[in-house]
Structures are given as C-alpha cells and as structure tokens.
Scaffold this motif. Structure first.
Motif, PDB file in Angstrom:
ATOM      1  N   GLY A  52     -18.683 -35.456  58.218  1.00 27.19           N
ATOM      2  CA  GLY A  52     -18.692 -34.935  56.765  1.00 27.19           C
ATOM      3  C   GLY A  52     -17.058 -34.770  56.374  1.00 27.19           C
ATOM      4  O   GLY A  52     -16.635 -34.914  55.327  1.00 27.19           O
ATOM      5  N   ARG A  53     -16.261 -34.253  57.369  1.00 24.70           N
ATOM      6  CA  ARG A  53     -14.761 -33.958  57.166  1.00 24.70           C
ATOM      7  C   ARG A  53     -14.258 -35.355  57.021  1.00 24.70           C
ATOM      8  O   ARG A  53     -13.487 -35.537  56.052  1.00 24.70           O
ATOM      9  CB  ARG A  53     -14.391 -33.258  58.377  1.00 24.70           C
ATOM     10  CG  ARG A  53     -12.957 -33.136  58.471  1.00 24.70           C
ATOM     11  CD  ARG A  53     -12.412 -32.445  59.564  1.00 24.70           C
ATOM     12  NE  ARG A  53     -12.638 -33.258  60.681  1.00 24.70           N
ATOM     13  CZ  ARG A  53     -11.837 -34.247  61.240  1.00 24.70           C
ATOM     14  NH1 ARG A  53     -10.932 -34.433  60.405  1.00 24.70           N
ATOM     15  NH2 ARG A  53     -12.133 -35.042  61.967  1.00 24.70           N
ATOM     16  N   GLN A  54     -14.593 -36.079  57.799  1.00 29.98           N
ATOM     17  CA  GLN A  54     -13.841 -37.530  57.794  1.00 29.98           C
ATOM     18  C   GLN A  54     -14.237 -38.270  56.170  1.00 29.98           C
ATOM     19  O   GLN A  54     -13.408 -38.893  55.444  1.00 29.98           O
ATOM     20  CB  GLN A  54     -14.232 -38.468  58.856  1.00 29.98           C
ATOM     21  CG  GLN A  54     -13.591 -37.977  60.339  1.00 29.98           C
ATOM     22  CD  GLN A  54     -14.356 -38.850  61.084  1.00 29.98           C
ATOM     23  OE1 GLN A  54     -15.403 -38.907  61.267  1.00 29.98           O
ATOM     24  NE2 GLN A  54     -13.427 -39.052  62.445  1.00 29.98           N
ATOM     25  N   ARG A  55     -15.617 -38.028  55.920  1.00 31.80           N
ATOM     26  CA  ARG A  55     -15.753 -38.735  54.546  1.00 31.80           C
ATOM     27  C   ARG A  55     -15.112 -38.007  53.269  1.00 31.80           C
ATOM     28  O   ARG A  55     -14.540 -38.748  52.553  1.00 31.80           O
ATOM     29  CB  ARG A  55     -17.060 -38.607  54.243  1.00 31.80           C
ATOM     30  CG  ARG A  55     -18.266 -39.417  55.068  1.00 31.80           C
ATOM     31  CD  ARG A  55     -19.602 -39.272  54.541  1.00 31.80           C
ATOM     32  NE  ARG A  55     -20.544 -38.157  55.271  1.00 31.80           N
ATOM     33  CZ  ARG A  55     -21.045 -38.160  56.299  1.00 31.80           C
ATOM     34  NH1 ARG A  55     -21.105 -39.062  57.062  1.00 31.80           N
ATOM     35  NH2 ARG A  55     -21.569 -36.768  56.677  1.00 31.80           N
ATOM     36  N   PHE A  56     -15.011 -36.568  53.539  1.00 32.76           N
ATOM     37  CA  PHE A  56     -14.140 -36.058  52.291  1.00 32.76           C
ATOM     38  C   PHE A  56     -12.547 -36.452  52.487  1.00 32.76           C
ATOM     39  O   PHE A  56     -12.053 -36.673  51.676  1.00 32.76           O
ATOM     40  CB  PHE A  56     -14.344 -34.534  52.533  1.00 32.76           C
ATOM     41  CG  PHE A  56     -13.578 -33.933  51.281  1.00 32.76           C
ATOM     42  CD1 PHE A  56     -13.855 -34.155  50.061  1.00 32.76           C
ATOM     43  CD2 PHE A  56     -12.688 -32.915  51.361  1.00 32.76           C
ATOM     44  CE1 PHE A  56     -13.105 -33.426  49.074  1.00 32.76           C
ATOM     45  CE2 PHE A  56     -12.002 -32.030  50.745  1.00 32.76           C
ATOM     46  CZ  PHE A  56     -12.322 -32.470  49.346  1.00 32.76           C
ATOM     47  N   GLU A  57     -12.240 -36.605  53.763  1.00 33.21           N
ATOM     48  CA  GLU A  57     -10.762 -36.929  53.924  1.00 33.21           C
ATOM     49  C   GLU A  57     -10.598 -38.311  53.333  1.00 33.21           C
ATOM     50  O   GLU A  57      -9.387 -38.761  52.580  1.00 33.21           O
ATOM     51  CB  GLU A  57     -10.464 -36.877  55.349  1.00 33.21           C
ATOM     52  CG  GLU A  57     -10.248 -35.525  55.774  1.00 33.21           C
ATOM     53  CD  GLU A  57      -9.672 -35.250  57.183  1.00 33.21           C
ATOM     54  OE1 GLU A  57      -9.538 -36.221  57.913  1.00 33.21           O
ATOM     55  OE2 GLU A  57      -9.457 -34.122  57.897  1.00 33.21           O
ATOM     56  N   LEU A  58     -11.533 -39.315  53.457  1.00 35.03           N
ATOM     57  CA  LEU A  58     -11.388 -40.585  53.212  1.00 35.03           C
ATOM     58  C   LEU A  58     -11.202 -40.656  51.394  1.00 35.03           C
ATOM     59  O   LEU A  58     -10.646 -41.373  50.846  1.00 35.03           O
ATOM     60  CB  LEU A  58     -12.620 -41.557  53.601  1.00 35.03           C
ATOM     61  CG  LEU A  58     -12.390 -42.908  53.767  1.00 35.03           C
ATOM     62  CD1 LEU A  58     -11.018 -43.288  54.666  1.00 35.03           C
ATOM     63  CD2 LEU A  58     -13.739 -43.674  54.341  1.00 35.03           C
ATOM     64  N   ALA A  59     -12.191 -39.804  50.769  1.00 33.44           N
ATOM     65  CA  ALA A  59     -12.340 -39.555  49.430  1.00 33.44           C
ATOM     66  C   ALA A  59     -10.981 -39.117  48.799  1.00 33.44           C
ATOM     67  O   ALA A  59     -10.380 -39.601  47.975  1.00 33.44           O
ATOM     68  CB  ALA A  59     -13.409 -38.891  48.940  1.00 33.44           C
ATOM     69  N   GLN A  60     -10.361 -38.153  49.673  1.00 36.53           N
ATOM     70  CA  GLN A  60      -8.890 -37.659  49.321  1.00 36.53           C
ATOM     71  C   GLN A  60      -8.144 -38.802  49.394  1.00 36.53           C
ATOM     72  O   GLN A  60      -7.136 -38.771  48.594  1.00 36.53           O
ATOM     73  CB  GLN A  60      -8.591 -36.597  50.045  1.00 36.53           C
ATOM     74  CG  GLN A  60      -9.359 -35.197  49.803  1.00 36.53           C
ATOM     75  CD  GLN A  60      -8.998 -34.069  50.776  1.00 36.53           C
ATOM     76  OE1 GLN A  60      -9.060 -34.278  52.003  1.00 36.53           O
ATOM     77  NE2 GLN A  60      -8.858 -32.931  50.079  1.00 36.53           N
ATOM     78  N   GLU A  61      -7.980 -39.684  50.165  1.00 35.48           N
ATOM     79  CA  GLU A  61      -6.916 -40.587  50.420  1.00 35.48           C
ATOM     80  C   GLU A  61      -7.132 -41.517  49.264  1.00 35.48           C
ATOM     81  O   GLU A  61      -6.063 -42.059  49.008  1.00 35.48           O
ATOM     82  CB  GLU A  61      -7.009 -41.477  51.644  1.00 35.48           C
ATOM     83  CG  GLU A  61      -6.428 -40.611  53.006  1.00 35.48           C
ATOM     84  CD  GLU A  61      -6.563 -41.752  54.247  1.00 35.48           C
ATOM     85  OE1 GLU A  61      -5.820 -42.464  53.850  1.00 35.48           O
ATOM     86  OE2 GLU A  61      -6.856 -41.230  55.222  1.00 35.48           O
ATOM     87  N   LEU A  62      -8.226 -41.816  48.719  1.00 33.46           N
ATOM     88  CA  LEU A  62      -8.564 -42.893  47.636  1.00 33.46           C
ATOM     89  C   LEU A  62      -8.215 -42.032  46.399  1.00 33.46           C
ATOM     90  O   LEU A  62      -7.317 -42.655  45.497  1.00 33.46           O
ATOM     91  CB  LEU A  62     -10.158 -43.025  47.597  1.00 33.46           C
ATOM     92  CG  LEU A  62     -10.568 -43.926  46.352  1.00 33.46           C
ATOM     93  CD1 LEU A  62      -9.823 -45.319  46.543  1.00 33.46           C
ATOM     94  CD2 LEU A  62     -11.892 -44.190  46.230  1.00 33.46           C
ATOM     95  N   ALA A  63      -7.989 -40.841  46.158  1.00 34.12           N
ATOM     96  CA  ALA A  63      -7.821 -40.018  45.082  1.00 34.12           C
ATOM     97  C   ALA A  63      -6.083 -40.080  45.079  1.00 34.12           C
ATOM     98  O   ALA A  63      -5.714 -40.536  43.864  1.00 34.12           O
ATOM     99  CB  ALA A  63      -8.273 -38.435  45.189  1.00 34.12           C
ATOM    100  N   VAL A  64      -5.475 -39.869  46.150  1.00 28.66           N
ATOM    101  CA  VAL A  64      -4.133 -40.144  46.225  1.00 28.66           C
ATOM    102  C   VAL A  64      -3.629 -41.501  46.061  1.00 28.66           C
ATOM    103  O   VAL A  64      -2.767 -41.847  45.089  1.00 28.66           O
ATOM    104  CB  VAL A  64      -3.623 -39.659  47.781  1.00 28.66           C
ATOM    105  CG1 VAL A  64      -1.969 -40.008  47.649  1.00 28.66           C
ATOM    106  CG2 VAL A  64      -3.702 -38.333  47.922  1.00 28.66           C
ATOM    107  N   ALA A  65      -4.418 -42.472  46.357  1.00 27.16           N
ATOM    108  CA  ALA A  65      -3.798 -43.926  46.118  1.00 27.16           C
ATOM    109  C   ALA A  65      -4.053 -44.222  44.499  1.00 27.16           C
ATOM    110  O   ALA A  65      -3.461 -44.834  44.108  1.00 27.16           O
ATOM    111  CB  ALA A  65      -4.815 -44.901  46.930  1.00 27.16           C
ATOM    112  N   LYS A  66      -5.183 -43.738  44.059  1.00 24.95           N
ATOM    113  CA  LYS A  66      -5.435 -43.972  42.671  1.00 24.95           C
ATOM    114  C   LYS A  66      -4.387 -43.353  41.704  1.00 24.95           C
ATOM    115  O   LYS A  66      -4.015 -43.909  40.844  1.00 24.95           O
ATOM    116  CB  LYS A  66      -6.777 -43.663  42.292  1.00 24.95           C
ATOM    117  CG  LYS A  66      -7.819 -44.623  42.745  1.00 24.95           C
ATOM    118  CD  LYS A  66      -9.306 -44.152  42.424  1.00 24.95           C
ATOM    119  CE  LYS A  66     -10.266 -45.322  42.587  1.00 24.95           C
ATOM    120  NZ  LYS A  66     -11.836 -45.108  42.209  1.00 24.95           N
TER     121      LYS A  66
END
Length: 241
Positions: A52-66
């Motif tokens: 779960g932690r890694q999934r949210f971190e991945l979503a955060q990275e996508l938010a930063v990229a966008k």
C-alpha cells in the motif's frame, strides 16, 4: 502484518493504528523521479507486487510528473498496457502511444495543471486518492472561449497496478465546476466533447418513444377522488326516486 486499508488524511497517515507523517507531494530531489518504480522492478530481479505504501508513493510521483507537465517522466511510471480514462471528457487511452498523445493534449489545454493529493484509501491492490486540482482552460479544444482564470476543483483518482507500475487511472472531476470557474457553458463543452448525444430532445409523439416507455397519464384534477361504484348506484337510485 501487511497493511490492509491505510487511510491518509491531511497531515497524517493512519495504517492499522500506526500513525506516521504523510509523505509530501512536493517534487523530489533531482534524479529521484521514477526511482521507486525502478527499485520495485529490480530489487528482486524482476517485477513484484507493490504494498500500500509503495502504491501511494507511485501515485505521488505521477502527480509530481504531471505537475511539471513532464510526459517522459510520467510514462516511466506507466505499465505498457496502461489504461487512462477521463469520464468528464469521455476519453480513453490504452498503451504507451495513446497515453503520450492524451497527456500532451491535456497539457496543451491545461498548461499549468497541478494537483495536491490530500488523502487516499488502499485495498486489494486498488488505490483511490482524492485532493484538489488546479488548472487553467486554454485553447479552442472545447469550442468555447474561457476567461483565463485558474480553476480549483476537487478530484478523485482510482489507480490499478501491474508488475510494479501503474496500469490504470480513472480521473474523476465535475465538468460543470470546471466550466463555471472558467467562464464557459458546460452544455457547450459537452456538445463539443460528446457530440449530438447531449441534450437530445424528447419526442413529443408518445408512439415515437422506445417500446415500453409511455409518458405518465395526467390525473383529472376536477375529480381527485373518483366516486366509488357503490356511491354511483346510490346516486342513480336516488335520482329515480
């Protein structure tokens, strides 16, 4: 024990009763973007399931990229079968090439797009995030002339994952809210996006309606309570007398 349903609210993350500080959605240090995805895929010599932690971190990275309008960085986080859906615009993109085109088109229409993920819930490999997005509608994609103001609206995003990468994203927001803050007609935008299927007129002829659909009968307001058969008989008998 693995995390079953971590809930993140503004400021703190709660996971099975163990609070910790919520990770920031600010841009990571140079070279860190995409590091999580790479680490997940190489830590054991191949792809593995995210927690779960890694999934949210991945979503955060996508938010930063966008937020940077960085298409290559976003693509590094996507699985080759990535499915991107934006119901408000009626758009769907599958695979690398379609997603590249979809992101570039989105950033052309909203060049200052940004998002703050303020909470999330995770269960059975599916992640749902919510927060606030800011964006300025520009250009003529939607067939209207916006006022140039930056809109701020709540959003919900559902993510799916595969092989340590993001394999699905469904991006939900209220189109009417975006249009109201952008000074344009939501109906006009819907007609541009969805075509003539929006605001289709209702047939006046009941026979033109689909089979099994008939307009409700209008009650006779002159007699809200029709007399019973017994009272009709009594009235008739009284008249004959």
């Amino acid at each position: 024990m693995p995390d079953l349903l971590p809930i993140c609210t503004t400021g703190r993350t709660f996971s099975l009763g163990r609070p910790s500080e919520r990770p920031s959605t600010r841009a990571p240090a140079s070279g860190a973007l995409g590091g999580l995805a790479l680490g997940v895929r190489t830590a054991t010599g191949g792809a593995r399931t995210l927690d779960g932690r890694q999934r949210f971190e991945l979503a955060q990275e996508l938010a930063v990229a966008k937020g940077r309008q960085d298409v290559p960085a976003a693509m590094e986080l996507f699985h080759r079968d990535m499915l991107l859906e934006v119901p408000a615009f009626g758009t769907t993109a599958r695979g690398a090439e379609e997603n590249k085109k979809a992101l570039r088109r989105f950033f052309a229409s909203f060049p200052d797009y940004g998002i703050d993920l303020q909470g999330h819930a995770d269960s059975d490999g599916t992640l749902v995030c919510w927060g606030t997005a800011t964006m300025t509608m520009t250009g003529d994609r939607f067939g209207v002339i916006p006022n140039g103001r930056r809109a701020e609206l709540p959003v919900f995003i559902q993510f799916a994952f595969k092989d340590g990468l993001i394999a699905g994203e469904r991006f939900f927001f209220d189109l009417s809210t975006l249009c109201a803050q952008s000074g344009v007609s939501a109906d006009a935008v819907r007609r541009t996006v969805f075509g003539d299927t929006v605001d289709a007129p209702v047939p006046a002829d009941p026979e033109a309606l689909p089979h099994g659909h008939r307009p409700p009968a209008c009650p006779d307001t002159r007699h809200p309570h029709p007399p019973s058969s017994t009272s009709q008989i009594e009235a008739t008998q009284g008249g004959e007398a």
